[in-house]
Motif scaffolding. Structure first.
Motif, short mmCIF file in Angstrom:
data_model
loop_
_atom_site.label_atom_id
_atom_site.label_comp_id
_atom_site.label_asym_id
_atom_site.label_seq_id
_atom_site.Cartn_x
_atom_site.Cartn_y
_atom_site.Cartn_z
N CYS A 384 0.88 -1.15 0.00
CA CYS A 384 0.00 0.00 0.00
C CYS A 384 0.93 1.21 0.00
CB CYS A 384 -0.92 0.01 1.22
SG CYS A 384 -2.13 -1.33 1.18
N ALA A 385 0.98 1.90 -1.13
CA ALA A 385 2.01 2.91 -1.37
C ALA A 385 3.37 2.20 -1.28
CB ALA A 385 1.88 4.07 -0.41
N GLU A 386 4.32 2.76 -0.53
CA GLU A 386 5.66 2.15 -0.46
C GLU A 386 5.78 1.15 0.68
OE1 GLU A 386 5.72 5.51 2.46
OE2 GLU A 386 4.75 5.02 0.56
N ARG A 387 4.68 0.87 1.38
CA ARG A 387 4.73 0.00 2.56
C ARG A 387 4.35 -1.43 2.21
NH1 ARG A 387 1.82 4.52 3.58
NH2 ARG A 387 -0.14 3.38 3.37
N LEU A 388 5.21 -2.39 2.56
CA LEU A 388 4.84 -3.80 2.45
C LEU A 388 3.85 -4.08 3.56
CD1 LEU A 388 5.19 -6.58 1.15
CD2 LEU A 388 7.04 -7.00 2.80
N THR A 389 2.60 -4.22 3.20
CA THR A 389 1.51 -4.27 4.18
C THR A 389 1.08 -5.69 4.50
OG1 THR A 389 0.75 -2.10 3.42
CG2 THR A 389 -0.83 -3.43 4.65
N ALA A 390 1.14 -6.57 3.52
CA ALA A 390 0.64 -7.93 3.73
C ALA A 390 1.23 -8.88 2.69
CB ALA A 390 -0.89 -7.95 3.65
N VAL A 391 0.99 -10.16 2.90
CA VAL A 391 1.33 -11.19 1.92
C VAL A 391 0.13 -12.12 1.80
CG1 VAL A 391 2.89 -13.06 1.29
CG2 VAL A 391 3.76 -11.12 2.58
N LYS A 392 -0.19 -12.50 0.58
CA LYS A 392 -1.27 -13.45 0.34
C LYS A 392 -0.66 -14.72 -0.22
CE LYS A 392 -5.75 -13.82 -2.05
NZ LYS A 392 -6.78 -13.04 -2.77
N TRP A 393 -1.06 -15.87 0.33
CA TRP A 393 -0.57 -17.17 -0.13
C TRP A 393 -1.71 -18.18 -0.02
CZ3 TRP A 393 0.33 -21.91 2.54
CH2 TRP A 393 1.04 -22.87 1.79
N ARG A 394 -2.03 -18.80 -1.14
CA ARG A 394 -3.18 -19.72 -1.19
C ARG A 394 -4.39 -19.03 -0.57
NH1 ARG A 394 -0.38 -25.71 -0.07
NH2 ARG A 394 1.04 -25.60 -1.87
N ASN A 395 -5.02 -19.65 0.45
CA ASN A 395 -6.21 -19.01 1.02
C ASN A 395 -5.93 -18.30 2.33
OD1 ASN A 395 -6.10 -22.04 1.64
ND2 ASN A 395 -7.44 -21.30 3.29
N TRP A 396 -4.66 -17.92 2.53
CA TRP A 396 -4.32 -17.19 3.76
C TRP A 396 -3.76 -15.80 3.42
CZ3 TRP A 396 -3.53 -22.45 3.38
CH2 TRP A 396 -4.11 -23.24 4.39
N LYS A 397 -3.93 -14.90 4.35
CA LYS A 397 -3.38 -13.55 4.24
C LYS A 397 -2.72 -13.19 5.55
CE LYS A 397 -5.08 -10.56 1.64
NZ LYS A 397 -5.96 -9.48 2.06
N MET A 398 -1.50 -12.65 5.47
CA MET A 398 -0.78 -12.21 6.67
C MET A 398 -0.55 -10.71 6.57
SD MET A 398 2.74 -13.67 8.41
CE MET A 398 3.81 -13.38 6.98
N HIS A 399 -1.07 -9.98 7.56
CA HIS A 399 -0.95 -8.52 7.59
C HIS A 399 0.17 -8.10 8.54
CE1 HIS A 399 -4.75 -7.30 5.48
NE2 HIS A 399 -5.07 -8.55 5.78
#
Length: 479
Positions: A384-399
């Protein structure tokens, strides 16, 4: 003698037919790529909207039955970065286009980025861009400078149409946005002030010019790439006068009816040109739902809107049709990202993918063609802009950060928060599935490793800066 003559004639006919069939089989597919602006996941009928939003969308819904409909198509979280990654096949963070520019810097893509327009142009395609660009405001960084033979539209964003009627505004302080047109090798020409009246009618003009390009190129015999960047439903969400009041359900519903009509017109143009069977037709959105009141978009089952890493900010409608190649009526929940369009369209067309820089685009051609049921991608990092905010992998999301809307300040989570999108699609109840941290951090690590070799550039980087990996030709463009 007569028999020999007849046999020779038949043989000639067979040979000519064989050559014709071979030519048809080797003919490069046309591409019509329709990109809407801030169209939420739940707006059109085949994604749960349509009548539930006050207006049926029969033409878009029919398109979905004729091709593949993705349930897990993702974009970056803002207009400029999503359009950048679509154009270049690279995360926008790499090219200094990670945020919507608000003035004061040289905005847009540098000339040494390679766009899908350039790649297809070099592969023999006629290329036209119609609509919102948002990847550069001045000559040198407009569509006709970035691989498109011609263009018409606005260089920035639709909310600027409100400026001319805003209290205290003066063109001496902040010049109004203009609609523009241009051709490759020439400077672009300003046409009209982009005010509220122009806002209402611009999508009709975008559609008209897109159709004219399709008609012209279909007669030329050249394969064509028509990029149609509609401005609806971006705020101010105001329908064309011909659709105002048509549904009886307000501006938003009228806009949906207008959008469906415009898409239908383009579908019809491809059919009338006799190009349906040989045209890849794509319909999607640049990011999640419109958020600013009174123009409320709808993200369907997902929470959040643009500028956030929530599903509602990045999961969008996506339909792709290619008769005889992509199965009709297919629906799939595999993860795909807009950045994948570069490699995929390059594979379909024989265009070259740059090899001198990190490319984040995964080739999804086998997945779309039904040769595999699995996407080429299992996950991706989310900025989100220059910030690494989350990662999505398969059916999971890590914020890593929490931000519920564009006006909330991003807050670092004490520990990364994980959600299972199957059991918690609204990302409200953290899951203890900490084992997924491993594959998620691997995605982050691979990106970080690439940055060590190929450093990121900042917003506003001038064209005169050329990264070490890039080579410039005599036209000051990277090859």
């Amino acid at each position: 003698m007569k028999h020999k003559t007849k046999f020779a004639s038949l043989l000639l006919i067979v040979m000519l037919l064989s050559l014709f069939v071979s030519a048809q089989q080797n003919k490069k597919p046309n591409i019509v790529f329709i990109l809407t602006d801030n169209l939420g996941y739940g707006e059109i009928g085949c994604y749960g909207g349509g009548l539930t939003r006050g207006a049926a969308t029969p033409r878009i819904d029919a398109l979905a039955t004729q091709g593949m409909r993705l349930l897990n198509m993702n974009m970056e979280a803002q207009c400029t970065p999503s359009r950048s990654s679509l154009m270049t096949g690279r995360w926008a963070i790499r090219s200094g286009t990670h945020s919507v520019p608000f003035g004061g810097v040289a905005d847009g893509l540098t000339q040494w980025e390679v766009t899908i327009g350039e790649a297809l142009s070099e592969a023999g395609y006629s290329t036209g861009y119609y609509g919102k660009w948002h990847l550069g405001s001045h000559d040198g960084r407009l569509p006709n400078d970035q691989g498109f033979d011609e263009w018409y539209g606005i260089p920035r964003t639709t909310d600027e149409s409100l400026w001319p009627t805003a209290t205290g505004w003066s063109p001496d302080i902040m010049p109004a946005e203009m609609t523009m047109e241009g051709k490759k090798g020439e400077k672009s020409t300003p046409l009209k002030q982009y005010n509220v009246d122009e806002r209402r009618i611009i999508d009709a003009e975008i559609t008209k010019r897109s159709i004219a390009f399709i008609e012209k190129q279909s007669k030329s015999g050249n394969p064509f790439f028509t990029y149609v960047a509609l401005t609806q439903p971006h705020l101010p969400t105001l329908p064309n006068p011909a659709f105002s009041g048509k549904t009886g359900n307000g501006d938003w519903a009228d806009m949906l009816a207008e959008m469906d009509f415009n898409v239908g017109q383009i579908i019809d143009a491809v059919e009338k040109a006799g190009e349906t069977e040989n045209t890849i037709f794509i319909f999607t959105s640049d990011n999640g739902a419109e958020f600013l009141k009174p123009w409320d978009g709808w993200s369907g089952p997902w929470r959040g809107a643009y500028f956030t890493a929530l599903e509602g900010g990045m999961r969008v409608p996506f339909i792709i049709r290619w008769p005889g190649k992509i199965g009709a009526g297919h629906v799939n929940n595999e993860i795909v990202h807009g950045v994948d369009m570069f490699a995929t369209l390059a594979k379909f067309t024989g265009a070259k993918v740059p090899s001198d820089r990190p490319m984040d685009s995964d080739d999804q051609s086998d997945f779309f063609l039904g040769k595999t049921q699995k996407s080429a991608r299992e996950g991706f990092p989310i900025w989100c802009a220059e910030r690494l905010t989350a990662v999505k992998w398969r059916n999971w999301k890590m914020h890593f950060l929490r931000q519920d809307n564009m006006f909330d300040p991003p807050v670092k989570n004490p520990v990364p928060v994980i959600y299972n999108l199957f059991t918690d699609p609204r990302e409200e109840k953290p899951t203890p599935d900490s084992w997924v941290v491993g594959p998620m951090l691997k995605i982050v690590g691979e990106f970080d490793q690439s940055v060590k070799q190929y450093p990121l550039i900042s917003m506003g980087t001038p064209d005169t800066y050329v990264p070490p990996f890039a080579k410039i030709n005599s036209d000051k463009k990277v090859k």
